[in-house]
Design a protein around this motif. Sequence first.
Motif, PDB file in Angstrom:
ATOM      1  N   ILE A 214       0.836  -1.201   0.000  1.00  0.00           N
ATOM      2  CA  ILE A 214       0.000   0.000   0.000  1.00  0.00           C
ATOM      3  C   ILE A 214       0.874   1.255   0.000  1.00  0.00           C
ATOM      4  N   PHE A 215       1.953   1.223   0.747  1.00  0.00           N
ATOM      5  CA  PHE A 215       2.867   2.360   0.767  1.00  0.00           C
ATOM      6  C   PHE A 215       3.481   2.578  -0.622  1.00  0.00           C
ATOM      7  N   LEU A 216       3.833   1.497  -1.317  1.00  0.00           N
ATOM      8  CA  LEU A 216       4.399   1.604  -2.661  1.00  0.00           C
ATOM      9  C   LEU A 216       3.383   2.206  -3.627  1.00  0.00           C
ATOM     10  N   MET A 217       2.129   1.790  -3.519  1.00  0.00           N
ATOM     11  CA  MET A 217       1.090   2.353  -4.376  1.00  0.00           C
ATOM     12  C   MET A 217       0.903   3.838  -4.097  1.00  0.00           C
ATOM     13  N   ALA A 218       0.961   4.227  -2.829  1.00  0.00           N
ATOM     14  CA  ALA A 218       0.833   5.636  -2.482  1.00  0.00           C
ATOM     15  C   ALA A 218       2.024   6.446  -2.999  1.00  0.00           C
ATOM     16  N   THR A 219       3.204   5.841  -2.998  1.00  0.00           N
ATOM     17  CA  THR A 219       4.397   6.526  -3.491  1.00  0.00           C
ATOM     18  C   THR A 219       4.249   6.880  -4.965  1.00  0.00           C
ATOM     19  N   TYR A 220       3.643   5.986  -5.759  1.00  0.00           N
ATOM     20  CA  TYR A 220       3.440   6.231  -7.186  1.00  0.00           C
ATOM     21  C   TYR A 220       2.088   6.898  -7.477  1.00  0.00           C
ATOM     22  N   ASP A 221       1.438   7.356  -6.427  1.00  0.00           N
ATOM     23  CA  ASP A 221       0.161   8.066  -6.568  1.00  0.00           C
ATOM     24  C   ASP A 221      -0.899   7.198  -7.253  1.00  0.00           C
ATOM     25  N   HIS A 222      -0.886   5.896  -6.959  1.00  0.00           N
ATOM     26  CA  HIS A 222      -1.888   4.975  -7.491  1.00  0.00           C
ATOM     27  C   HIS A 222      -2.809   4.452  -6.393  1.00  0.00           C
ATOM     28  N   LEU A 223      -2.882   5.169  -5.292  1.00  0.00           N
ATOM     29  CA  LEU A 223      -3.704   4.721  -4.171  1.00  0.00           C
ATOM     30  C   LEU A 223      -4.886   5.660  -4.006  1.00  0.00           C
ATOM     31  N   LYS A 224      -6.081   5.120  -4.195  1.00  0.00           N
ATOM     32  CA  LYS A 224      -7.314   5.887  -4.028  1.00  0.00           C
ATOM     33  C   LYS A 224      -8.148   5.206  -2.944  1.00  0.00           C
ATOM     34  N   VAL A 225      -8.113   5.780  -1.758  1.00  0.00           N
ATOM     35  CA  VAL A 225      -8.805   5.164  -0.631  1.00  0.00           C
ATOM     36  C   VAL A 225     -10.246   5.642  -0.554  1.00  0.00           C
ATOM     37  N   GLN A 226     -11.081   4.766  -0.047  1.00  0.00           N
ATOM     38  CA  GLN A 226     -12.487   5.087   0.174  1.00  0.00           C
ATOM     39  C   GLN A 226     -12.823   4.835   1.643  1.00  0.00           C
ATOM     40  N   GLU A 227     -13.984   5.319   2.049  1.00  0.00           N
ATOM     41  CA  GLU A 227     -14.357   5.197   3.458  1.00  0.00           C
ATOM     42  C   GLU A 227     -14.483   3.741   3.882  1.00  0.00           C
ATOM     43  N   LYS A 228     -14.938   2.872   2.966  1.00  0.00           N
ATOM     44  CA  LYS A 228     -15.081   1.457   3.319  1.00  0.00           C
ATOM     45  C   LYS A 228     -13.723   0.812   3.582  1.00  0.00           C
ATOM     46  N   HIS A 229     -12.679   1.366   2.961  1.00  0.00           N
ATOM     47  CA  HIS A 229     -11.339   0.848   3.183  1.00  0.00           C
ATOM     48  C   HIS A 229     -10.752   1.340   4.500  1.00  0.00           C
ATOM     49  N   MET A 230     -11.037   2.577   4.859  1.00  0.00           N
ATOM     50  CA  MET A 230     -10.374   3.193   5.998  1.00  0.00           C
ATOM     51  C   MET A 230     -10.714   2.510   7.310  1.00  0.00           C
ATOM     52  N   HIS A 231     -11.936   2.031   7.465  1.00  0.00           N
ATOM     53  CA  HIS A 231     -12.307   1.369   8.722  1.00  0.00           C
ATOM     54  C   HIS A 231     -11.437   0.141   8.962  1.00  0.00           C
ATOM     55  N   MET A 232     -11.186  -0.610   7.881  1.00  0.00           N
ATOM     56  CA  MET A 232     -10.354  -1.802   8.025  1.00  0.00           C
ATOM     57  C   MET A 232      -8.889  -1.416   8.208  1.00  0.00           C
ATOM     58  N   PHE A 233      -8.451  -0.390   7.498  1.00  0.00           N
ATOM     59  CA  PHE A 233      -7.061   0.022   7.583  1.00  0.00           C
ATOM     60  C   PHE A 233      -6.740   0.587   8.969  1.00  0.00           C
ATOM     61  N   LEU A 234      -7.599   1.422   9.488  1.00  0.00           N
ATOM     62  CA  LEU A 234      -7.348   2.028  10.793  1.00  0.00           C
ATOM     63  C   LEU A 234      -7.383   1.000  11.918  1.00  0.00           C
ATOM     64  N   GLY A 235      -7.998  -0.146  11.660  1.00  0.00           N
ATOM     65  CA  GLY A 235      -7.988  -1.198  12.664  1.00  0.00           C
ATOM     66  C   GLY A 235      -6.582  -1.697  12.967  1.00  0.00           C
ATOM     67  N   LEU A 236      -5.657  -1.523  12.002  1.00  0.00           N
ATOM     68  CA  LEU A 236      -4.278  -1.951  12.227  1.00  0.00           C
ATOM     69  C   LEU A 236      -3.561  -1.083  13.249  1.00  0.00           C
TER      70      LEU A 236
END
Length: 943
Positions: free
Chosen positions: A386-408
Amino acid sequence: MERLLLERFHLHLSPTSSSSSSSPLRLTRSLAIARALMANRDSSDTTRRSTADALVRALADHGSDASFLRGALYFLGEAAALHPSLAPAVLSAVRSFLDGPDRLAADALAALAAIARSSSMGFSFVASVLDGDLVLSLVRSSSVAVRSRILDLLVSSIYKSRGSVILGHNCLFRVFLALTVDLYPSLRIAAINGLIALCKEIGADADSLIVRCCYNRAVELLKDEDELVRSAAVRLVSSCRELFRVGAKGTDSSEQTELIFVQLCSMARDMSKQVRIEAFDALGNVKEVSESALLQSLSKKVLGNRSGSKIVSKCEKETKLSFSRAAGTFIHGIEDEHHEVRAITCKSLGMLAIFSVRFADEALSLLMDMLNDDAEVVRLQTLETIFLMATYDHLKVQEKHMHMFLGLLADISALVRTAARKSLRLMKLPNLEIFKLVIDGLITNLETNPEEEEDIFYVLFFVGKNHRKFSAKLAKDLAKELQIKPSSGEMTLDNPRISAMLVVSISSSFPDKKYTCDIPAVIFSYAATLLGRISCALQDVIHRDALLAYLCRYSGMPFLDKTSDSKEAGEICSPPNQNEASDCCKVTVSDSHEPQHSKEKEEHLSEELMQSVEVILKTVGQTWPLVKACRAYEVQRIFRTCKEELEMLAQSASGPASAFLDFALQYVQVIQLVAEFWEQIQAKSSHSFGMVALEILVEKIDMSLKRLTYCFRGLHSEIEFHILELSLFATILRLSKFGIFSDSVLKKLQKIISRLEFLSSEGSIMLSDFSKEVSKAVSERRMNSASQQINHCNLLDLFDLRQITFYGGFKSIKGELRALDNNSENPLLYISGLPVGIRYHITLCNVSNNDRLWLRMVVGESIEYVFLDLGQFGGNDDERSCTIVLPFYATPNASSFVLRACLCIECPSENMIYWKENQGGPKGEIALLFEECDVYFANIGKR
């Protein structure tokens, strides 16, 4: 001694001097004596030649003793490798055994391999006795050992001689292709590895027909019954794919690439775990594949109008794989029962997401499911992707993703929590609701794990800075809350939520001050009261004084600002983003689809890296008040963090930057050791650290200071001055604990002070009060009686760690030492009391011909030094290496022992301080170039 051993050697070899019952033992002893004679550096060439000739004759005299012949063949190979002048005679003797029984032919090949590995010319010697017909006959031998060793020799010739000397490329291809259908899986694997090595060696010059033959054979081996063979075949297919792409020369190779992509997808469903791992790893390296094929691998449903169509290569009409074979490949990977497969699947997804935004969007949903994986390594790899995708600006997060991600952020693993926060720093959040969701998650993380406050503040700062409008809105809401709560008595800055919101609020105005008008002044006022905590978290980004001046200025509080606007603007800036830079560099190296960096960009990256190191070193310097205050926990935490940052930066550094990082790591190590020693001598209880442990700690400090002084060439005089003051302080620190003021210590202090005074007179560096007082105390000690005591406490209180500028442009003297063909399960054999030869491979960097290098070997209290003649090394001053056999004489009377060997550099004579004459070896001080290497031995008479 040499003559006596030689006579005993000839006596043992004589076929008439021993009875049949004792002959095997005598022959074994003769080999041990021969090894000692060859390894002894003082043995004459005549003795070595006589020993080798006698063994060559003994091959015929004792032809019936198979065990002796095998040992003699191996020894002759080693002797010829050590002394190339013996090679012609040895090769001539060994050559006759290649046509003999299989077991002896295998041993003869082992001898040839030893000669070939000895130097770059070794393969030229071996090629003189190996012709094409002989190689082909050995390849067709019925013995597995013979086929295996000739195959290993051929593969080694590719790596060692930069192209085969023994056989031509076309002949090698035919040999390897023939052995890929061998009965034994181990040989098929070795042959496949040979084809892979040959493909890498010839690269774009490979003949298209040969590449096609290799590819066809690899496709056949994908169905082999042995899993390791299939695994190697996957690697060969991947190598052929690269050659197809390079050899296209302007033609369209996309059809072939898609065919290989589908074949690899098919192998990703193999029953073997190892094959699946190799397949997914190869999939991540596939470039120029169509987006439709990528999307198909993410869906079990056949997509588009290509369902049912065939990808058929014009040259591969017999290979017809349905495009649907790629369907759902990555879904199967993330659902695999083995965490290793799931982890490599995740990594491949990240590598392929670089090429397609749409693929990255589709893959993100799969990656989010992997965030709940039971295996920590899978969760970490997912976050890295996910960090690599964000580095290349290919990461588009949505609210449904954030709940699971923030659980980490509530994960049980601290590494996972840190990696999750690292990804949050680069995320682009689409709206205010998701932004608030992220901030709330980080606040909860802070409440649950207060010990991670620094990293959480750091992430909050950059999340706010990257979303200025959102953080400005939160700042206004927080200002209203702060105005209400004080009157109700509910306001407290110890509240994690309030402190976190203050960090987010002030971040929107960095580094662009035009946003300060949107931030109420009360925010800056309250943030100023948290200056210590905030500045500690942002120490790599914002200078503490600049941050205080900024907060006071915009809060309206009076403050004597000594920094100009221009200076403050220079100090308050965005971070170097070290982690991101390092990771991006790694991707650029491994993915050749990205354009190569220009020289100017590389120099700029190096400058940024060096600036980051300077910030870390300044942080280390600022810890000295904490050291003197005996705040050990905080000090060690800072040191540990700084060393981790430097080690992370060192992974992607090279050239001058690498030398600078080596120096920085060694410098931090010295300060950490000095701080630890200071803590122990200031402790009220003397039982916390034993005297022996303190002496070991002192030795570590001395050795680290020597490495700083003598293992970095081209140091600036200011840095040298700083290191000398550290040495002076370490010496006084040692005296304060042990109180042993000998003549050698006095001479050492005088030498250091003289050098400090010389550097001070040559430049603009002024002696510190500490150095002046030490110089005065030493002078009084020398002029007065020996009973004159030095007030250590007053001197130590005067010392202060200077803040200096660390200049680059110097070189690091480094070395690497390895004992060949030796480990705990394969010890060297020896006879007690006789010398034993040890085969080392030594690599040296930035060593000049004027340097004096030694190899130190230690067994118990016995120490031996061997001088290294740089004339034996190949290469230049930047890097030189050699393989050499060195003797160890003090073999103990034991069944086994372990020898510790290390490389040392002798300090220049003008800086010589003290050394024990009776130890032999170097006469001056020494500094270690490499960590100690263990060499294992077993007594031949007690096995």
